[in-house]
Write a protein that holds these residues in place. Structure first.
Motif, short mmCIF file in Angstrom:
data_model
loop_
_atom_site.label_atom_id
_atom_site.label_comp_id
_atom_site.label_asym_id
_atom_site.label_seq_id
_atom_site.Cartn_x
_atom_site.Cartn_y
_atom_site.Cartn_z
N PRO A 157 0.83 -1.21 0.00
CA PRO A 157 0.00 0.00 0.00
C PRO A 157 0.86 1.26 0.00
O PRO A 157 1.82 1.35 0.77
N HIS A 158 0.52 2.22 -0.88
CA HIS A 158 1.43 3.35 -1.02
C HIS A 158 0.75 4.71 -0.90
O HIS A 158 1.27 5.60 -0.24
N ASN A 159 -0.39 4.91 -1.52
CA ASN A 159 -1.05 6.21 -1.52
C ASN A 159 -2.54 6.00 -1.27
O ASN A 159 -3.08 4.93 -1.56
N ILE A 160 -3.22 7.04 -0.76
CA ILE A 160 -4.60 6.86 -0.33
C ILE A 160 -5.42 8.12 -0.58
O ILE A 160 -4.89 9.23 -0.52
N TRP A 161 -6.70 7.91 -0.90
CA TRP A 161 -7.62 9.04 -1.09
C TRP A 161 -9.03 8.58 -0.72
O TRP A 161 -9.45 7.49 -1.11
N PHE A 162 -9.75 9.43 0.02
CA PHE A 162 -11.13 9.11 0.37
C PHE A 162 -12.08 9.52 -0.75
O PHE A 162 -11.87 10.51 -1.43
N LYS A 163 -13.13 8.72 -0.90
CA LYS A 163 -14.19 9.08 -1.83
C LYS A 163 -14.93 10.31 -1.31
O LYS A 163 -15.06 10.50 -0.09
N GLU A 164 -15.44 11.13 -2.21
CA GLU A 164 -16.17 12.32 -1.84
C GLU A 164 -17.43 11.96 -1.04
O GLU A 164 -18.24 11.13 -1.47
N GLY A 165 -17.56 12.55 0.16
CA GLY A 165 -18.73 12.33 0.98
C GLY A 165 -18.92 10.91 1.43
O GLY A 165 -20.06 10.47 1.67
N SER A 166 -17.83 10.16 1.55
CA SER A 166 -17.93 8.74 1.85
C SER A 166 -16.94 8.36 2.93
O SER A 166 -15.95 9.05 3.18
N ALA A 167 -17.21 7.23 3.58
CA ALA A 167 -16.28 6.68 4.57
C ALA A 167 -15.34 5.66 3.94
O ALA A 167 -14.64 4.95 4.65
N SER A 168 -15.32 5.57 2.62
CA SER A 168 -14.48 4.60 1.93
C SER A 168 -13.22 5.26 1.40
O SER A 168 -13.27 6.35 0.82
N ALA A 169 -12.10 4.59 1.63
CA ALA A 169 -10.80 5.06 1.14
C ALA A 169 -10.30 4.11 0.06
O ALA A 169 -10.49 2.89 0.15
N VAL A 170 -9.64 4.67 -0.95
CA VAL A 170 -9.06 3.87 -2.03
C VAL A 170 -7.55 3.97 -1.94
O VAL A 170 -6.99 5.08 -1.86
N ILE A 171 -6.88 2.83 -1.95
CA ILE A 171 -5.44 2.75 -1.75
C ILE A 171 -4.78 2.16 -2.99
O ILE A 171 -5.28 1.19 -3.58
N THR A 172 -3.65 2.74 -3.40
CA THR A 172 -2.85 2.15 -4.48
C THR A 172 -1.88 1.13 -3.89
O THR A 172 -1.34 1.33 -2.80
N ASN A 173 -1.66 0.04 -4.59
CA ASN A 173 -0.70 -0.99 -4.18
C ASN A 173 0.45 -0.97 -5.17
O ASN A 173 0.40 -1.61 -6.22
N TRP A 174 1.47 -0.22 -4.81
CA TRP A 174 2.57 0.13 -5.72
C TRP A 174 3.30 -1.10 -6.26
O TRP A 174 3.73 -1.13 -7.41
N PHE A 175 3.45 -2.13 -5.44
CA PHE A 175 4.20 -3.32 -5.86
C PHE A 175 3.29 -4.42 -6.40
O PHE A 175 3.64 -5.58 -6.37
N ASP A 176 2.13 -4.02 -6.87
CA ASP A 176 1.20 -4.99 -7.44
C ASP A 176 0.46 -4.33 -8.61
O ASP A 176 1.00 -3.40 -9.22
N ASN A 177 -0.75 -4.76 -8.91
CA ASN A 177 -1.45 -4.23 -10.07
C ASN A 177 -2.90 -3.83 -9.76
O ASN A 177 -3.72 -3.73 -10.67
N TYR A 178 -3.24 -3.61 -8.49
CA TYR A 178 -4.63 -3.35 -8.16
C TYR A 178 -4.77 -2.24 -7.11
O TYR A 178 -3.81 -1.88 -6.41
N LEU A 179 -6.00 -1.73 -7.03
CA LEU A 179 -6.39 -0.78 -6.00
C LEU A 179 -7.19 -1.52 -4.94
O LEU A 179 -7.85 -2.52 -5.23
N THR A 180 -7.14 -1.03 -3.72
CA THR A 180 -7.93 -1.58 -2.63
C THR A 180 -8.87 -0.51 -2.09
O THR A 180 -8.42 0.59 -1.78
N GLU A 181 -10.16 -0.83 -2.00
CA GLU A 181 -11.11 0.07 -1.37
C GLU A 181 -11.48 -0.50 0.01
O GLU A 181 -11.83 -1.67 0.12
#
Length: 290
Positions: free
Chosen positions: A1-25
């Motif tokens: 996990p490397h970088n993170i941003w919250f969705k607008e008006g939401s309690a969900s965060a989206v994370i980049t996985n730098w050493f892989d190929n997917y995002l995690t919410e």
């Protein structure tokens, strides 16, 4: 996990996985985890101001992926001329046509700028050695890249589409596009010859950064850029001058801001990879940072 941003008006965060190929919410309330394929080495994530779309830099390739924030569907792919986009930032204002996205292209020492309305790259400019961080002022007039292996910051004037200055290193790196770096003992030139695409750079600047600057976030009032790396430095956006430098701690890496309760400016919070505390810098509306 490397970088993170919250969705607008939401309690969900989206994370980049730098050493892989997917995002995690991650739903911060239910702790539910969902993954989405993004591309090779998704590095950083940013959002438009409306909270409609995420933009993700794909460092293992040469493009930016767009995701709809509501359903996280992949809605677009924007190629960039540079290789290895790492840092990414959405700046400016779509209401007055100044909205712009910047990427720092780590593998070929350039930065790219994207028109989010047209979903296409509009220009590529040179940076220092191994640019990682990217930021743009809220008015879309200036941009900044943190050049880790050069120990420098590239400053871009977007009203003229040019690079205005590269701040050279104190230590920790040599910018190959500056010609006034000398070995203190032999007086030999340490840097490579200047090249044509850097002819807008002042090679005699005395601005000092040092270390391995990565992130270059701009304060919400567009007055300062806070750059962790070696010493944590504060740059005045109006003058491009370093107005303060602090030894905040080992492994200084990231920074973010909050408005002061008395309304007199902002606090900058600096994280450290090799310490167990966060440093706080006072950025008053009047007076110098402390």
């Amino acid at each position: 996990p490397h970088n993170i941003w919250f969705k607008e008006g939401s309690a969900s965060a989206v994370i980049t996985n730098w050493f892989d190929n997917y995002l995690t919410e991650i739903d911060a309330v239910t702790k539910e985890v969902t993954t989405y394929i993004a591309g090779a080495a998704p590095a950083h994530i940013t959002s438009d101001h409306a909270g409609d779309d995420f933009y993700v830099s794909i460092e293992g390739s040469n493009y930016v992926q767009m995701f709809n924030q509501k359903n996280m569907r992949l809605t677009g792919q924007i190629p960039v001329s540079g290789s290895g986009p790492h840092g990414i930032w959405y700046g400016g204002n779509p209401d007055d046509d100044t909205a712009i996205i910047m990427t720092s292209n780590s593998l070929d020492n350039t930065v790219s700028f994207i028109d989010p309305a047209k979903k296409e790259e509009i220009m590529t400019l040179p940076a220092g050695l191994y640019p990682l961080g990217a930021s743009v002022t809220s008015d879309g007039k200036k941009a900044y890249a943190g050049n880790c292996l050069a120990g420098s910051i590239s400053i871009y004037e977007l009203t003229t589409n040019s690079i205005t200055k590269i701040t050279p290193a104190i230590d920790g790196g040599i910018d190959p596009y500056l010609t006034d770096r000398k070995d203190p003992e032999s007086n030999d030139n340490l840097s490579a010859p200047a090249i044509d695409k850097h002819d807008a750079v002042d090679p005699n600047t005395n601005l000092l950064v040092g270390g391995c600057p990565v992130q270059t976030p701009v304060s919400p009032d567009d007055r300062y850029v806070v750059v962790p790396g070696g010493p944590t430095v504060v740059i005045d956006t109006a003058t491009n001058a370093v107005v303060a430098a602090f030894n905040t701690g080992k492994g200084a890496h990231g920074a973010t801001f909050s408005e002061k309760s008395d309304g007199n400016g902002y606090y900058a919070y600096v994280t450290h990879k090799k310490e167990n505390y966060v440093s706080v810098i006072d950025l008053p509306r009047t007076g110098l940072p402390s």
